[in-house]
Design a protein around this motif. Structure first.
Motif, PDB file in Angstrom:
ATOM      1  N   SER B 378       0.978  -1.121   0.177  1.00 58.85           N
ATOM      2  CA  SER B 378      -0.027   0.071  -0.085  1.00 58.85           C
ATOM      3  C   SER B 378       0.836   1.263   0.023  1.00 58.85           C
ATOM      4  O   SER B 378       2.171   1.126   0.504  1.00 58.85           O
ATOM      5  N   PRO B 379       0.659   2.304  -0.450  1.00 60.52           N
ATOM      6  CA  PRO B 379       1.080   3.557  -0.524  1.00 60.52           C
ATOM      7  C   PRO B 379       1.788   3.940   0.861  1.00 60.52           C
ATOM      8  O   PRO B 379       2.606   4.407   1.012  1.00 60.52           O
ATOM      9  N   VAL B 380       0.874   3.731   1.950  1.00 60.57           N
ATOM     10  CA  VAL B 380       1.176   4.162   3.181  1.00 60.57           C
ATOM     11  C   VAL B 380       2.475   3.150   3.588  1.00 60.57           C
ATOM     12  O   VAL B 380       3.511   3.782   4.474  1.00 60.57           O
ATOM     13  N   ASP B 386      10.150   2.721   3.297  1.00 59.96           N
ATOM     14  CA  ASP B 386      11.191   3.138   2.148  1.00 59.96           C
ATOM     15  C   ASP B 386      12.384   3.828   2.536  1.00 59.96           C
ATOM     16  O   ASP B 386      13.444   3.345   2.448  1.00 59.96           O
ATOM     17  N   GLN B 392      11.585  11.751  -4.976  1.00 57.58           N
ATOM     18  CA  GLN B 392      11.860  10.242  -5.206  1.00 57.58           C
ATOM     19  C   GLN B 392      10.995   9.297  -4.570  1.00 57.58           C
ATOM     20  O   GLN B 392      10.474   8.013  -4.899  1.00 57.58           O
ATOM     21  N   LEU B 393      10.582   9.581  -3.332  1.00 55.55           N
ATOM     22  CA  LEU B 393       9.784   8.643  -2.461  1.00 55.55           C
ATOM     23  C   LEU B 393       8.441   8.498  -3.221  1.00 55.55           C
ATOM     24  O   LEU B 393       7.843   7.423  -3.365  1.00 55.55           O
ATOM     25  N   ARG B 394       7.909   9.842  -3.564  1.00 58.77           N
ATOM     26  CA  ARG B 394       6.576   9.647  -4.238  1.00 58.77           C
ATOM     27  C   ARG B 394       6.665   8.917  -5.510  1.00 58.77           C
ATOM     28  O   ARG B 394       5.714   8.047  -6.058  1.00 58.77           O
ATOM     29  N   ILE B 397       6.707   5.197  -4.787  1.00 59.06           N
ATOM     30  CA  ILE B 397       5.578   4.676  -4.119  1.00 59.06           C
ATOM     31  C   ILE B 397       4.591   4.490  -5.545  1.00 59.06           C
ATOM     32  O   ILE B 397       3.857   3.550  -5.423  1.00 59.06           O
ATOM     33  N   ALA B 398       4.471   5.376  -6.483  1.00 58.96           N
ATOM     34  CA  ALA B 398       3.786   5.382  -7.407  1.00 58.96           C
ATOM     35  C   ALA B 398       3.890   3.905  -8.367  1.00 58.96           C
ATOM     36  O   ALA B 398       3.260   3.515  -8.927  1.00 58.96           O
ATOM     37  N   TYR B 401       3.096   0.968  -6.523  1.00 58.05           N
ATOM     38  CA  TYR B 401       1.475   0.831  -6.191  1.00 58.05           C
ATOM     39  C   TYR B 401       0.804   0.932  -7.478  1.00 58.05           C
ATOM     40  O   TYR B 401       1.444   1.728  -8.616  1.00 58.05           O
TER      41      TYR B 401
END
Lengths: 181, 541
Positions: B378-380, B386, B392-394, B397-398, B401
């Protein structure tokens, strides 16, 4: 495209952690991003540091970070004094670290130096632990708290393609529908 | 003011355990004007804290057992079988029991599940058949509040619709539907013990997405519901009072008292006319074994020698991957489509793509396919594990997910005599009692069944053009947290612990509720059958 964090996002983030919505339902925020909620136990410096950390953590196109963090933190700590203490201690350690390596508190650093300060202390390498060492607690109380607030909110979820992220009571419609754009 | 945990002066029935079986029995008996006392080992959790518990569940720094306070000296155990058994991940001690953290999937067993020995020559037949349990299934569905549809052509016959309409299928389900239709696999809705509309003073599901391990809204059924009803009907429920042993009369025919400990260090005896143990598939046999006496040196109700034996689980089999389109996972924490296509005849292939198994159906157990609505991270979860941040994290996640998908399965485990719960006399709990020791492993038939489930799952994902990125098969499978078989039901006192009513063969006023009485477990999540049997037993206590 910018993604503006709203009062709704702050309320959603607070609902994830079972915190008071006092900071969100208070009638206004003042010009420097604080709230007029009288229950806050953190100092202005603590709140400013949290906003500064969030500016590092959140993607560049996220806007209205400061009022979002102010609302979130107000609710987060108003009836959780132990959590407020954890944040205070983490901010104190962060400043101590930054003074040792950069001769300034975290809020006085440039955006690049803030990023470097966090990386240098290895906070990206440790596991978050509220009962751990200084860096582990900093990861728990500052980084993961602020990342949870963002990515469990509707705007944070939309950044990565989910309108109803886990922890957000977003109803029973979104799971049924296909991609929206 | 501290709570009064002294015994009641008079009790018709003493129920040990406040999970779903104990709660339903206590409610039914209290509503029939019986004086009922429920002794629960764990605490009464504050419903106001459920949001905080959800936060704990979302944050990686809190382990899954922590969410409901499992672990420590109270819950110490030993796992010594060929497979490690993660006991404290698979149960909750407290008012509500393991329904506090359950998924909430509620299917009736199929008719074949009651006669596996007759059909396949393995395990043993139940002393009752589906028709006997059928009216109690209907009562159980009404009691728990089940949202379902009569769209499952493989399900056993039912008398009327489910109490609530089924949840609509997910976007992810629609992707699987195309592939399954091409392969000739029939899919259908999932019966869920969660509210698709307001029911029994509980709200409609609002989509927190954290059903397992905690539902903050109360839309998912848990046994605190019937604990509350039992108390409203006059039952007395005492928490944090682990029963240490049962005492019996000189003749060894009746239980006379449950000896329990309180948080302040006191020990009390609760006397009653009837006793019902409903403490789950591990603590129920453990209590019987702890209650040994000169007359019963091998433990109470154990003249068959089977108390603790035939510890049976369901196995998880799963295959997952990614496809080139959004699958929209993690909006809710429950499933909306499944398939019983390979349940009664798991070896059969389909006309258009699933080959038959190499083994005969009698050599393969039941398989229930589940199409997950929560595949991939899940994104959370990614955000908090991470270690990175910013754009970079966003982006990561994308990337992780969005296009994951997975087919899971519950797989029937063939009961094995050597799989058992015993007492580890080398370790003691917080009251000085030997801890439970779990001996658990898999036989060849169960391994074949897992492999067969994997074959079907691979066919579905390959039909979708998915890149398969993980698989849970015979070597890395794990238990589904369903503890069954350790006080099996049967007609022969030499080959079972309780009779068809749930009463022990050896003691005339000692009853057992819960999945420990299942002679075999099929591949259905057990709680609806636990509830149906509990209601049936309550009518006979």
């Amino acid at each position: 495209m910018s993604h503006e964090l709203t009062r709704r996002d702050a309320m959603a983030a607070l609902s994830v952690v079972g915190a008071s919505l006092a900071g969100c339902v208070a009638p206004s925020t003042d010009s420097d991003g604080g709230t007029d909620d009288g229950e806050q136990s953190l100092t202005d410096h603590d709140r400013e540091t949290l906003s500064a950390v969030a500016e590092v953590l959140y993607p560049d196109d996220v806007t209205e970070i400061e009022p979002f963090v102010a609302r979130y933190v107000a609710g987060r700590t108003s009836d959780r004094p132990e959590h407020a203490t954890g944040i205070e201690d983490a901010v104190a350690y962060l400043d101590e670290y930054c003074r040792a390596w950069f001769d300034s508190e975290f809020t006085a650093l440039s955006a690049d130096d803030r990023d470097q300060a966090l990386r240098r202390m290895g906070v990206d390498e440790v596991d978050p632990d509220p009962a751990g060492g200084d860096v582990e607690r900093l990861r728990y109380y500052l980084l993961n708290d602020l990342l949870l607030a963002l990515y469990a909110s509707p705007t944070g979820g939309e950044l990565v393609g989910i309108e109803n992220p886990p922890g957000h009571p977003g109803g029973l419609v979104s799971y049924q529908r296909g991609p929206q754009s | 003011m501290s709570e009064d945990r002294t015994p009641s002066d008079r009790a018709d029935v003493c129920v040990i355990g406040a999970g779903p079986a104990g709660a339903l029995i206590a409610h039914r008996l209290a509503a029939a004007s019986q004086e009922v006392v429920v002794l629960e080992a764990g605490p009464r959790f504050d419903p106001e804290r459920r949001i905080e518990q959800m936060e704990d569940a979302l944050r990686p720094s809190h382990g899954r057992p922590d969410v409901w306070g499992m672990g420590g000296e109270r819950d110490a155990f030993t796992s010594s079988g060929e497979r490690h058994y993660p006991l404290n991940h698979s149960r909750v001690k407290g008012v509500g029991g393991s329904t506090l953290h359950w998924q909430g999937m509620v299917m009736r067993l199929h008719e074949r599940d009651f006669e596996v020995e007759s059909r396949d020559g393995v395990g043993t037949d139940w002393p009752i058949d589906y028709d006997e349990l059928r009216p109690y299934y209907a009562e159980a569905e009404a009691a728990l509040g089940v949202a379902g549809a009569s769209d499952n052509p493989f399900a056993p016959p039912r008398e009327k619709p489910h109490p609530m309409a089924a949840f609509e299928p997910s976007h992810s389900d629609s992707i699987f539907a195309e592939a399954c239709e091409s392969l000739g696999i029939t899919t259908h809705s999932v019966p869920n013990a969660r509210n698709s509309e307001p029911y029994d003073d509980r709200s409609t599901c609002v989509g927190y997405g954290t059903c397992k391990p905690v539902c903050p809204s109360g839309a998912k059924y848990d046994a605190t519901s019937h604990v509350g009803k039992a108390e409203a009907a006059g039952a007395r429920v005492i928490d944090r009072v682990p029963v240490q042993r049962l005492e019996h009369d000189d003749a060894g025919e009746r239980v006379t008292a449950a000896v329990y400990a309180t948080p302040d260090g006191a020990t009390h005896r609760q006397e009653a006319d009837q006793f019902v143990i409903a403490a789950g598939g591990v603590e129920t046999p453990r209590l019987l074994l702890l209650s040994d006496s000169p007359q019963y040196p091998d433990g109470l109700a154990n003249s068959s020698g089977l108390v603790g034996r035939y510890f049976t689980e369901h196995l998880f089999a799963g295959t997952g991957g990614v496809i080139e389109r959004p699958t929209r996972q993690h909006h809710v924490g429950f499933n909306t489509t499944e398939s019983h296509h390979f349940y009664d005849d798991p070896a059969a292939g389909t006309d258009s793509g699933v080959p038959p198994a190499e083994a005969d159906s009698a050599d393969i157990g039941a398989i229930k396919l589940e199409f997950l609505n929560y595949a991939g991270p899940s994104p959370v979860e990614t955000a908090l594990t991470d270690g990175g941040w910013g754009d970079q994290l966003r982006d990561r996640i994308a990337d992780t997910y969005g296009n994951s998908l997975a087919v899971g399965a519950l797989v029937e485990q063939t009961p094995r005599r050597e799989n058992r719960v015993t007492l580890d006399r080398s370790r003691t709990d917080d009251h000085g009692n030997p801890v439970p020791e779990i001996h658990w492993g898999l036989d060849g038939r169960t391994r074949r069944t897992i492999r067969r489930a994997n074959e079907i799952q691979e066919a579905i994902l390959e039909e979708l053009g998915a890149e398969i990125t993980w698989q849970v098969g015979p070597e890395n499978t794990g238990p589904a947290s369903h503890h069954m078989g350790t006080t099996r039901m049967g007609s022969d006192p030499g080959a079972s612990v309780v009779d068809h009513r749930g009463r022990t063969h050896d003691l005339s006023n000692l009853w057992i509720g819960g999945s420990s009485v299942f002679p075999t477990g099929g591949a259905m999540n057990p709680t609806l059958s636990i509830a149906a049997l509990a209601l049936r037993t309550a009518d006979r206590v």
